[in-house]
Design a protein around this motif. Structure first.
Motif, PDB file in Angstrom:
ATOM      1  N   MET A   1      -1.206  28.023 -16.120  1.00 45.88           N
ATOM      2  CA  MET A   1      -2.515  28.464 -15.636  1.00 45.88           C
ATOM      3  C   MET A   1      -3.592  28.184 -16.672  1.00 45.88           C
ATOM      4  O   MET A   1      -3.379  28.397 -17.871  1.00 45.88           O
ATOM      5  CB  MET A   1      -2.489  29.972 -15.342  1.00 45.88           C
ATOM      6  CG  MET A   1      -1.486  30.390 -14.296  1.00 45.88           C
ATOM      7  SD  MET A   1      -1.392  32.207 -14.155  1.00 45.88           S
ATOM      8  CE  MET A   1      -0.165  32.378 -12.854  1.00 45.88           C
ATOM      9  N   ASP A   2      -4.771  27.740 -16.207  1.00 46.86           N
ATOM     10  CA  ASP A   2      -5.893  27.574 -17.131  1.00 46.86           C
ATOM     11  C   ASP A   2      -6.599  28.915 -17.333  1.00 46.86           C
ATOM     12  O   ASP A   2      -6.242  29.924 -16.716  1.00 46.86           O
ATOM     13  CB  ASP A   2      -6.852  26.487 -16.637  1.00 46.86           C
ATOM     14  CG  ASP A   2      -7.487  26.802 -15.278  1.00 46.86           C
ATOM     15  OD1 ASP A   2      -7.533  27.991 -14.876  1.00 46.86           O
ATOM     16  OD2 ASP A   2      -7.944  25.847 -14.603  1.00 46.86           O
ATOM     17  N   GLU A   3      -7.597  28.908 -18.208  1.00 51.63           N
ATOM     18  CA  GLU A   3      -8.283  30.161 -18.549  1.00 51.63           C
ATOM     19  C   GLU A   3      -8.940  30.799 -17.329  1.00 51.63           C
ATOM     20  O   GLU A   3      -8.954  32.024 -17.190  1.00 51.63           O
ATOM     21  CB  GLU A   3      -9.326  29.905 -19.635  1.00 51.63           C
ATOM     22  CG  GLU A   3      -8.750  29.546 -20.993  1.00 51.63           C
ATOM     23  CD  GLU A   3      -8.018  30.706 -21.641  1.00 51.63           C
ATOM     24  OE1 GLU A   3      -8.270  31.860 -21.268  1.00 51.63           O
ATOM     25  OE2 GLU A   3      -7.173  30.445 -22.508  1.00 51.63           O
ATOM     26  N   GLY A   4      -9.494  29.944 -16.446  1.00 54.81           N
ATOM     27  CA  GLY A   4     -10.145  30.494 -15.262  1.00 54.81           C
ATOM     28  C   GLY A   4      -9.182  31.233 -14.357  1.00 54.81           C
ATOM     29  O   GLY A   4      -9.478  32.317 -13.862  1.00 54.81           O
ATOM     30  N   LEU A   5      -7.997  30.649 -14.138  1.00 58.88           N
ATOM     31  CA  LEU A   5      -7.016  31.298 -13.271  1.00 58.88           C
ATOM     32  C   LEU A   5      -6.453  32.551 -13.938  1.00 58.88           C
ATOM     33  O   LEU A   5      -6.270  33.577 -13.277  1.00 58.88           O
ATOM     34  CB  LEU A   5      -5.897  30.323 -12.919  1.00 58.88           C
ATOM     35  CG  LEU A   5      -4.815  30.847 -11.974  1.00 58.88           C
ATOM     36  CD1 LEU A   5      -5.411  31.440 -10.707  1.00 58.88           C
ATOM     37  CD2 LEU A   5      -3.821  29.735 -11.622  1.00 58.88           C
ATOM     38  N   LEU A   6      -6.194  32.495 -15.237  1.00 61.09           N
ATOM     39  CA  LEU A   6      -5.738  33.697 -15.936  1.00 61.09           C
ATOM     40  C   LEU A   6      -6.764  34.822 -15.796  1.00 61.09           C
ATOM     41  O   LEU A   6      -6.410  35.981 -15.549  1.00 61.09           O
ATOM     42  CB  LEU A   6      -5.494  33.393 -17.417  1.00 61.09           C
ATOM     43  CG  LEU A   6      -4.245  32.593 -17.755  1.00 61.09           C
ATOM     44  CD1 LEU A   6      -4.261  32.184 -19.222  1.00 61.09           C
ATOM     45  CD2 LEU A   6      -2.985  33.392 -17.457  1.00 61.09           C
ATOM     46  N   GLY A   7      -8.045  34.459 -15.933  1.00 57.90           N
ATOM     47  CA  GLY A   7      -9.092  35.470 -15.791  1.00 57.90           C
ATOM     48  C   GLY A   7      -9.177  36.024 -14.387  1.00 57.90           C
ATOM     49  O   GLY A   7      -9.368  37.229 -14.190  1.00 57.90           O
ATOM     50  N   ALA A   8      -9.030  35.143 -13.381  1.00 58.22           N
ATOM     51  CA  ALA A   8      -9.096  35.599 -11.992  1.00 58.22           C
ATOM     52  C   ALA A   8      -7.943  36.531 -11.668  1.00 58.22           C
ATOM     53  O   ALA A   8      -8.104  37.497 -10.899  1.00 58.22           O
ATOM     54  CB  ALA A   8      -9.079  34.394 -11.051  1.00 58.22           C
ATOM     55  N   ILE A   9      -6.767  36.271 -12.239  1.00 63.26           N
ATOM     56  CA  ILE A   9      -5.615  37.137 -11.950  1.00 63.26           C
ATOM     57  C   ILE A   9      -5.730  38.461 -12.693  1.00 63.26           C
ATOM     58  O   ILE A   9      -5.465  39.523 -12.119  1.00 63.26           O
ATOM     59  CB  ILE A   9      -4.309  36.408 -12.294  1.00 63.26           C
ATOM     60  CG1 ILE A   9      -4.127  35.201 -11.379  1.00 63.26           C
ATOM     61  CG2 ILE A   9      -3.111  37.344 -12.140  1.00 63.26           C
ATOM     62  CD1 ILE A   9      -2.936  34.326 -11.724  1.00 63.26           C
ATOM     63  N   THR A  10      -6.132  38.420 -13.961  1.00 63.28           N
ATOM     64  CA  THR A  10      -6.280  39.693 -14.686  1.00 63.28           C
ATOM     65  C   THR A  10      -7.368  40.567 -14.063  1.00 63.28           C
ATOM     66  O   THR A  10      -7.334  41.797 -14.205  1.00 63.28           O
ATOM     67  CB  THR A  10      -6.588  39.469 -16.180  1.00 63.28           C
ATOM     68  OG1 THR A  10      -7.741  38.635 -16.313  1.00 63.28           O
ATOM     69  CG2 THR A  10      -5.412  38.826 -16.878  1.00 63.28           C
ATOM     70  N   ALA A  11      -8.304  39.953 -13.336  1.00 67.84           N
ATOM     71  CA  ALA A  11      -9.330  40.750 -12.644  1.00 67.84           C
ATOM     72  C   ALA A  11      -8.729  41.666 -11.592  1.00 67.84           C
ATOM     73  O   ALA A  11      -9.383  42.611 -11.135  1.00 67.84           O
ATOM     74  CB  ALA A  11     -10.356  39.823 -11.999  1.00 67.84           C
TER      75      ALA A  11
END
Length: 436
Positions: A66-76
């Motif tokens: 996962m890239d940073e954007g997807l990691l951020g979207a999931i942790t949201a």
């Protein structure tokens, strides 16, 4: 805002971190906390146990796939919770070699990125003060790694606990709990990990037992005080879009390995998810734009699936005009035949020229990168996919064109390239993310 959290990790698989994780989730939920669970790495099974323990859906986080954007979207997904609990995978530092901007996929990598301190579940059986040397190595190997302390597991006696604590105190390591040895608090396993949550008729009682055990032997207040990290999710992060508008997804004990963030993203983007059960001989919704067969354990139900003529006939009709895709176990079911571990061949859907066997077992395990040679519904040819492969099936025969060019985490070619025949596609790798 993402709440603070901790990562439950261990030096190695089999140390007891899943039991500790489930007990903590339930105990903290019983105390009135909204606890958001996550799972490091490409694990298909543990998130369902997490949800059963605390009532909130659990999501995989993977720094390699996962890239940073997807990691951020999931942790949201943790917004609005009081605390994050993430469960590690394998040993704390176990991952792949770092390449470019990609992470290693290791639990330690996720802890550094998110700032979640590590709680190390340490099996102390067979040692006393020496356990501190192991724990100190894990705490000090990487100075950038946030480290909260240890939970001692499989403690033999009060004297054993005292000796281990002496060593930890000398090393300056906080002990957050000490769990006595309990042979009855073990979840059954099979070749892909734990037996699935849906297969446990007494799962809630088991988790309640774990919670009582953890509550009696772990300092929950100290664990909560140790939580840190996360903060604001990446503002531009997006969950993966759906490959079609109306997606019929096989969902039962034979087909359940689909990453939760994919389903969440598809629903969030407005896709209609239409579940059906091949084991109950249900046909996919005829209005579906796409039929998706996830992985799971079809080899344990091959006779039932072969006899599910209503379902298999409907799959064949659907494939005449619209796409059908199968991942791993779903891929095998789309083939001509599946040979079970006893050597019995069961006729499958026959939509791909594929015969697979569990009588000739060989482990296929690891991250995968794939470039599609043909589309999977709206996932166009040329798109790059990241995913993971974990199965014991071998290919006896495969006659269709390759679905993708596939490599492992080190860039080496992988011979299991998937298959495509007109509108039907399948692969052994499980999709995690896609990029143009």
């Amino acid at each position: 805002m993402i709440p603070p959290g901790v990562i439950i990790a261990a030096p190695a698989s089999g140390s007891g971190k899943t039991t500790v994780m489930l007990g903590l989730l339930r105990a903290l939920a019983e105390d009135g906390l909204a606890v958001q669970p996550f799972k490091n790495g490409p694990d298909y099974i543990d998130p369902a146990f997490h949800r059963a323990a605390c009532g909130r859906p659990s999501f995989n986080l993977d720094s390699w796939a996962m890239d940073e954007g997807l990691l951020g979207a999931i942790t949201a997904r943790g917004e609005g919770a009081d605390l994050v609990l993430a469960e590690g995978s394998m040993g704390l530092f176990d991952g792949v070699a770092s390449s470019g901007a990609s992470g290693t996929g290791a639990t330690a990598d996720l802890a550094r990125r998110m700032g979640w301190p590590v709680v190390l579940v340490l099996d102390v059986s067979g040692q006393a003060q020496s356990a501190a040397a192991t724990a100190l190595g894990f705490a000090r190997l990487d100075s950038a790694l946030p480290f909260a302390g240890v939970i001692l597991n499989r403690v033999a006696s009060p004297r054993h606990e005292r000796l281990v604590r002496v060593g930890m105190a000398a090393a300056g390591l906080p002990v957050l709990g000490a769990l006595p040895r309990r042979a009855d608090l073990v979840l059954p396993e099979r070749h892909l990990g734990l037996v699935q949550a849906v297969e446990h008729p007494d799962l809630d009682r088991r988790i309640a037992d774990y919670a009582a055990f953890v509550r009696a032997h772990v300092d929950l207040h100290a664990l909560r005080r140790a939580a840190a990290g996360a903060g604001v999710a990446a503002p531009d992060g997006r969950l993966p879009p759906p490959p079609a508008q109306r997606i019929a997804i096989a969902q039962d004990a034979a087909f359940s390995f689909l990453y939760p963030h994919l389903l969440q993203g598809w629903r969030q983007a407005g896709a209609e998810i239409l579940p059906f059960s091949p084991l109950a001989d249900q046909a996919p919704d005829p209005a579906a734009d796409l039929v998706w067969l996830p992985g799971g354990y079809p080899e344990l139900h091959a006779g039932t699936i072969a006899a599910a003529t209503t379902c298999l006939d409907a799959l064949r009709r659907h494939a005449e005009t619209r796409p059908v895709h199968g991942e791993c176990g779903g891929y095998m079911v789309l083939g001509e035949a599946l040979i079970d571990k006893d050597g019995t061949a069961h006729r499958m859907a026959g939509l791909l020229g594929l015969v697979t066997s569990h009588a000739q077992r060989r482990l296929h395990l690891g991250y995968r990168r794939a470039t599609l040679a043909a589309p999977i519904a709206s996932l166009a040819a040329g798109i790059h996919l990241s995913g993971h492969e974990f199965h014991y099936a071998t290919i006896v025969s495969q006659v269709d064109a390759a679905l993708a060019t596939v490599t492992d985490a080190d860039g080496n070619p992988v011979p299991e390239t998937g298959s495509v025949r007109e509108r039907v596609t399948g692969s052994f790798f499980h999709l995690i993310a896609a990029a143009a």
